[in-house]
Scaffold this motif. Structure first.
Motif, PDB file in Angstrom:
ATOM      1  N   ASN A 138       0.821  -1.205   0.000  1.00 46.93           N
ATOM      2  CA  ASN A 138       0.000   0.000   0.000  1.00 46.93           C
ATOM      3  C   ASN A 138       0.859   1.261   0.000  1.00 46.93           C
ATOM      4  N   ARG A 139       1.993   1.205   0.654  1.00 49.95           N
ATOM      5  CA  ARG A 139       2.907   2.361   0.610  1.00 49.95           C
ATOM      6  C   ARG A 139       3.375   2.608  -0.816  1.00 49.95           C
ATOM      7  N   SER A 140       3.599   1.525  -1.570  1.00 43.28           N
ATOM      8  CA  SER A 140       4.026   1.692  -2.958  1.00 43.28           C
ATOM      9  C   SER A 140       2.928   2.328  -3.805  1.00 43.28           C
ATOM     10  N   PHE A 141       1.658   2.176  -3.390  1.00 40.87           N
ATOM     11  CA  PHE A 141       0.538   2.844  -4.052  1.00 40.87           C
ATOM     12  C   PHE A 141       0.333   4.266  -3.528  1.00 40.87           C
ATOM     13  N   GLY A 142       1.111   4.651  -2.537  1.00 40.22           N
ATOM     14  CA  GLY A 142       0.964   5.989  -1.965  1.00 40.22           C
ATOM     15  C   GLY A 142      -0.199   6.125  -1.018  1.00 40.22           C
ATOM     16  N   ILE A 143      -0.534   5.032  -0.325  1.00 40.54           N
ATOM     17  CA  ILE A 143      -1.699   5.076   0.566  1.00 40.54           C
ATOM     18  C   ILE A 143      -1.385   4.416   1.898  1.00 40.54           C
ATOM     19  N   SER A 144      -2.277   4.643   2.845  1.00 41.42           N
ATOM     20  CA  SER A 144      -2.258   3.989   4.152  1.00 41.42           C
ATOM     21  C   SER A 144      -3.701   3.784   4.577  1.00 41.42           C
ATOM     22  N   LEU A 145      -3.907   3.027   5.628  1.00 39.37           N
ATOM     23  CA  LEU A 145      -5.268   2.836   6.134  1.00 39.37           C
ATOM     24  C   LEU A 145      -5.870   4.153   6.608  1.00 39.37           C
ATOM     25  N   ALA A 146      -5.039   5.004   7.196  1.00 43.48           N
ATOM     26  CA  ALA A 146      -5.537   6.299   7.662  1.00 43.48           C
ATOM     27  C   ALA A 146      -6.014   7.156   6.491  1.00 43.48           C
ATOM     28  N   LEU A 147      -5.291   7.123   5.377  1.00 41.69           N
ATOM     29  CA  LEU A 147      -5.693   7.902   4.209  1.00 41.69           C
ATOM     30  C   LEU A 147      -6.998   7.361   3.629  1.00 41.69           C
ATOM     31  N   LEU A 148      -7.142   6.041   3.578  1.00 45.27           N
ATOM     32  CA  LEU A 148      -8.389   5.458   3.093  1.00 45.27           C
ATOM     33  C   LEU A 148      -9.549   5.815   4.011  1.00 45.27           C
ATOM     34  N   GLN A 149      -9.303   5.852   5.304  1.00 48.84           N
ATOM     35  CA  GLN A 149     -10.351   6.244   6.253  1.00 48.84           C
ATOM     36  C   GLN A 149     -10.788   7.688   6.009  1.00 48.84           C
ATOM     37  N   GLU A 150      -9.811   8.561   5.779  1.00 49.25           N
ATOM     38  CA  GLU A 150     -10.140   9.964   5.490  1.00 49.25           C
ATOM     39  C   GLU A 150     -10.996  10.065   4.225  1.00 49.25           C
ATOM     40  N   ALA A 151     -10.616   9.321   3.199  1.00 56.59           N
ATOM     41  CA  ALA A 151     -11.364   9.359   1.940  1.00 56.59           C
ATOM     42  C   ALA A 151     -12.767   8.792   2.116  1.00 56.59           C
ATOM     43  N   HIS A 152     -12.887   7.723   2.879  1.00 57.24           N
ATOM     44  CA  HIS A 152     -14.188   7.115   3.123  1.00 57.24           C
ATOM     45  C   HIS A 152     -15.127   8.105   3.806  1.00 57.24           C
ATOM     46  N   GLU A 153     -14.630   8.752   4.819  1.00 59.80           N
ATOM     47  CA  GLU A 153     -15.454   9.704   5.554  1.00 59.80           C
ATOM     48  C   GLU A 153     -15.839  10.896   4.682  1.00 59.80           C
ATOM     49  N   ALA A 154     -14.889  11.382   3.876  1.00 63.30           N
ATOM     50  CA  ALA A 154     -15.166  12.534   3.022  1.00 63.30           C
ATOM     51  C   ALA A 154     -16.205  12.197   1.958  1.00 63.30           C
ATOM     52  N   THR A 155     -16.122  11.001   1.396  1.00 60.01           N
ATOM     53  CA  THR A 155     -17.072  10.606   0.354  1.00 60.01           C
ATOM     54  C   THR A 155     -18.451  10.350   0.947  1.00 60.01           C
ATOM     55  N   LEU A 156     -18.500   9.735   2.108  1.00 59.91           N
ATOM     56  CA  LEU A 156     -19.784   9.532   2.796  1.00 59.91           C
ATOM     57  C   LEU A 156     -20.481  10.856   3.082  1.00 59.91           C
ATOM     58  N   ALA A 157     -19.699  11.849   3.450  1.00 59.38           N
ATOM     59  CA  ALA A 157     -20.262  13.134   3.835  1.00 59.38           C
ATOM     60  C   ALA A 157     -20.961  13.831   2.674  1.00 59.38           C
ATOM     61  N   LEU A 158     -20.643  13.446   1.435  1.00 59.66           N
ATOM     62  CA  LEU A 158     -21.290  14.054   0.278  1.00 59.66           C
ATOM     63  C   LEU A 158     -22.757  13.649   0.166  1.00 59.66           C
ATOM     64  N   GLY A 159     -23.103  12.460   0.662  1.00 57.26           N
ATOM     65  CA  GLY A 159     -24.483  12.006   0.684  1.00 57.26           C
ATOM     66  C   GLY A 159     -25.127  11.905  -0.689  1.00 57.26           C
ATOM     67  N   ARG A 160     -24.376  11.463  -1.688  1.00 56.01           N
ATOM     68  CA  ARG A 160     -24.902  11.431  -3.051  1.00 56.01           C
ATOM     69  C   ARG A 160     -25.676  10.149  -3.374  1.00 56.01           C
ATOM     70  N   GLY A 161     -25.544   9.126  -2.564  1.00 55.83           N
ATOM     71  CA  GLY A 161     -26.276   7.895  -2.810  1.00 55.83           C
ATOM     72  C   GLY A 161     -27.753   8.062  -2.503  1.00 55.83           C
ATOM     73  N   THR A 162     -28.590   7.452  -3.314  1.00 56.99           N
ATOM     74  CA  THR A 162     -30.038   7.547  -3.090  1.00 56.99           C
ATOM     75  C   THR A 162     -30.614   6.305  -2.419  1.00 56.99           C
ATOM     76  N   LEU A 163     -29.962   5.154  -2.603  1.00 54.66           N
ATOM     77  CA  LEU A 163     -30.448   3.910  -1.996  1.00 54.66           C
ATOM     78  C   LEU A 163     -29.543   3.415  -0.875  1.00 54.66           C
TER      79      LEU A 163
END
Length: 462
Positions: free
Chosen positions: A255-280
C-alpha cells in the motif's frame, strides 16, 4: 513452528505457516519468480495434506507478516470477530473445506461466518479446493451493496462500463458511453481510467460522466479511477464524486508503494460519505486488486501471491465498498503465465473475496504477451457467471485502447446474461426497458428503437 507430511517414506518439512501456504499453492509463475513455490508436484501435494491438518486457530497465533511491522496484519487480528468465528473455531483447514462443501454452508451461514474468517484462513482453504468447488461455494454467497441501484442480488450480473480513451477525448469517451448503454452495460458503474491524474482533467471527466447520468436519469454511479489523494482534492473543490477509487494491496509495504495507508483510506471514506450522493445506500468505495502486486512492489514478505492478494480483501472489507474487483491477468505473465493460471487465480480471488463478505467483480483479462487468448477468457467468463460473480467489465470490442490489455466486451455481458438467465441490477433494468433498450423479457432491442438513441446529439448518432 514446522509442519510435516510424509509421502512414500519421504518426509517433507515446512519451516513455518507462510512457507506451508506457499508450497501448497497451485503452480503459478509469480511464486516461482519469488522463489516460494513448491519444487515438485509431490511437494505441493505434501504441503496441501499438511495444510489440511492445521487448526484454524493457528492463523490467529502465527502472523504471516509481523504484527509490529505491518498495519494490515494489525487490522486483520485486531478486528477479528471471535463470536462469528466460534462455530468453526475447533476446525482444521481440511474440516473447514468439508463444511463449506456441505449443505450446512448455506447463504445465511456463510454470511454469518464471514466476519470470523481471516484472509489467511480463506486463502488456505482455497488451496484445497478444485475449480468446481471454488465455483460451488462462491455461488452460494450473496453480498448486496447499494448506492443508486442494488448490486449483488442472486440471479443478477452487473457491468462496469469502461469508456477509456488514450487522450481522454470527451467525444471518444461519450461515444463509448453511448455504445455501452445501448448494449445494456453500466449498472455497476460508469467507470473511466484517466490517461493522466491531473485534477483538472479528472474533474472534466467526472463532470462528463455525471452529466450523462443526470441528462438521461440513469440509476447508476460514476467514477474516474484516479489516485485517492486526487479524489480528496476534488471533493474539497466540490466536484461530483460518487465513489472513491483506489488500488490496494495485502501488506503495508504494498500500500505504501501505491501511496496510501489505512488512515488515508479512512479519510477518503469519511469525506465521500459526507457528500451524501447515494439515493439507496451509502457504499461509496471502489477497490481494485490483483495477484502479484505485493511481489511487484518488493513487499510480499515471502508470501505466495494468492495469500497476499487475500489479505488485500481485509483492507477492502474495512471500508464497506460498493465494488471490489481483481484485475486478474493485468499484471502479466511474470505473475500468471497462461490461461490456465489466470483461470485458477480468478476463481480463487472470487471465492476468497465473497467468503470474506465482499461484493466481488472480476476483470476477465490478459495482457498481449501472456500465453492466453480470448477463448481462455470465454471459459473464465462462463465459470464466473456460474459462480455468481457480481459484475464484469464492459470495454468496447474487449480491447482497452488506453491501458493496452484485453478484457470483456458489451457483447460478452449479453452472452452471459442470456445464456445463464442473469439480469442487470433491478433499477437499471427498469431504466433499460423504459428507454426501449431492453424488452420486457430482458432481450436487447435494435439501437434505433431506443429513446436514448433519439435523444442523442446528432454528432453521436453518426
Amino acid at each position: 513452528m514446522p509442519y510435516r507430511h510424509v509421502i512414500q517414506q519421504r518426509a517433507y518439512v515446512f519451516d513455518d505457516l507462510r512457507t506451508l501456504l506457499a508450497r501448497a499453492t497451485p503452480r503459478r509463475s509469480g511464486d516461482e519468480l519469488a522463489g516460494v513455490a513448491a519444487a515438485t508436484y509431490e511437494e505441493r501435494v505434501a504441503a496441501q495434506l499438511a495444510l489440511a491438518d492445521v487448526p484454524l486457530r493457528q492463523f490467529l497465533h502465527e502472523a504471516l507478516v509481523p504484527y509490529e511491522a505491518d498495519e494490515v496484519t494489525r487490522l486483520i487480528l485486531d478486528t477479528h470477530d471471535a463470536a462469528a468465528f466460534a462455530p468453526v473455531a475447533h476446525y482444521t483447514v481440511g474440516q473447514l473445506r468439508d463444511w463449506l462443501l456441505s449443505e450446512a454452508a448455506d447463504a445465511p451461514a456463510l454470511a454469518a461466518l464471514a466476519p470470523g474468517l481471516t484472509p489467511e484462513m480463506v486463502a488456505a482453504v482455497s488451496k484445497l479446493l478444485r475449480n468446481q468447488e471454488l465455483i460451488a461455494v462462491a455461488r452460494r454467497v450473496e453480498v448486496v451493496t447499494q448506492f443508486r441501484n442494488t448490486l449483488g442480488l442472486r440471479g443478477h450480473l452487473a457491468t462496469r462500463l469502461q469508456p477509456n480513451h488514450p487522450t481522454d477525448d470527451p467525444r471518444g469517451v461519450a461515444a463509448s458511453l453511448v455504445d455501452g448503454l445501448l448494449y445494456g452495460s453500466g449498472d455497476a458503474v460508469l467507470g473511466l481510467n484517466p490517461a493522466t491524474d491531473s485534477p483538472r482533467q479528472v474533474r472534466q471527466l467526472l463532470e462528463l460522466l455525471d452529466g450523462v447520468r443526470q441528462r438521461y436519469d440513469i440509476p447508476t454511479q460514476t467514477c474516474v479511477l484516479c489516485h485517492v489523494t486526487t479524489t480528496l482534492q476534488l471533493i474539497a473543490a466540490g466536484a461530483p464524486v460518487d465513489l472513491t477509487f483506489q488500488s490496494i494491496g495485502g501488506t503495508e509495504g504494498t500500500n505504501r508503494s501505491f501511496g496510501i495507508s489505512l488512515a488515508l483510506l479512512q479519510e477518503a471514506h469519511e469525506a465521500t460519505l459526507a457528500l451524501g450522493r447515494g439515493t439507496l445506500g451509502s457504499h461509496v468505495m471502489y477497490f481494485e486488486t490483483g495477484q502479484g502486486s505485493a511481489l511487484s512492489a518488493g513487499a510480499h514478505h515471502g508470501l505466495d501471491q494468492q495469500t497476499a492478494e487475500a489479505r488485500a480483501y481485509a483492507v477492502a472489507r474495512r471500508f464497506r465498498p460498493l465494488l471490489v474487483n481483481s484485475v486478474v491477468g493485468f499484471i502479466g505473465p511474470e505473475y500468471l503465465y497462461d490461461g490456465k493460471q489466470i483461470i485458477r487465480a480468478a476463481l480463487e480471488d472470487h471465492f476468497c473475496g465473497k467468503l470474506l463478505g465482499l461484493p466481488m467483480g472480476m476483470d476477465v483479462c490478459y495482457t498481449n504477451h501472456a500465453e492466453a487468448d480470448q477463448d481462455d477468457m470465454d471459459t473464465l467468463l462462463t465459470l464466473l457467471g456460474v459462480a455468481g460473480c457480481t459484475y464484469i467489465m464492459g470495454v468496447p470490442g474487449a480491447d482497452d485502447i488506453m491501458l493496452g490489455y484485453q478484457s470483456t466486451s458489451f457483447h460478452d455481458a449479453l452472452y452471459l446474461r442470456q445464456t445463464l438467465g442473469l439480469r442487470p441490477a433491478p433499477e437499471f433494468e427498469a431504466w433499460l426497458q423504459q428507454q426501449g433498450i431492453f424488452s420486457a423479457q430482458g432481450q436487447l432491442r435494435p439501437a434505433g428503437d431506443a429513446a436514448l438513441w433519439r435523444q442523442l446529439p446528432p454528432p453521436l448518432r453518426q
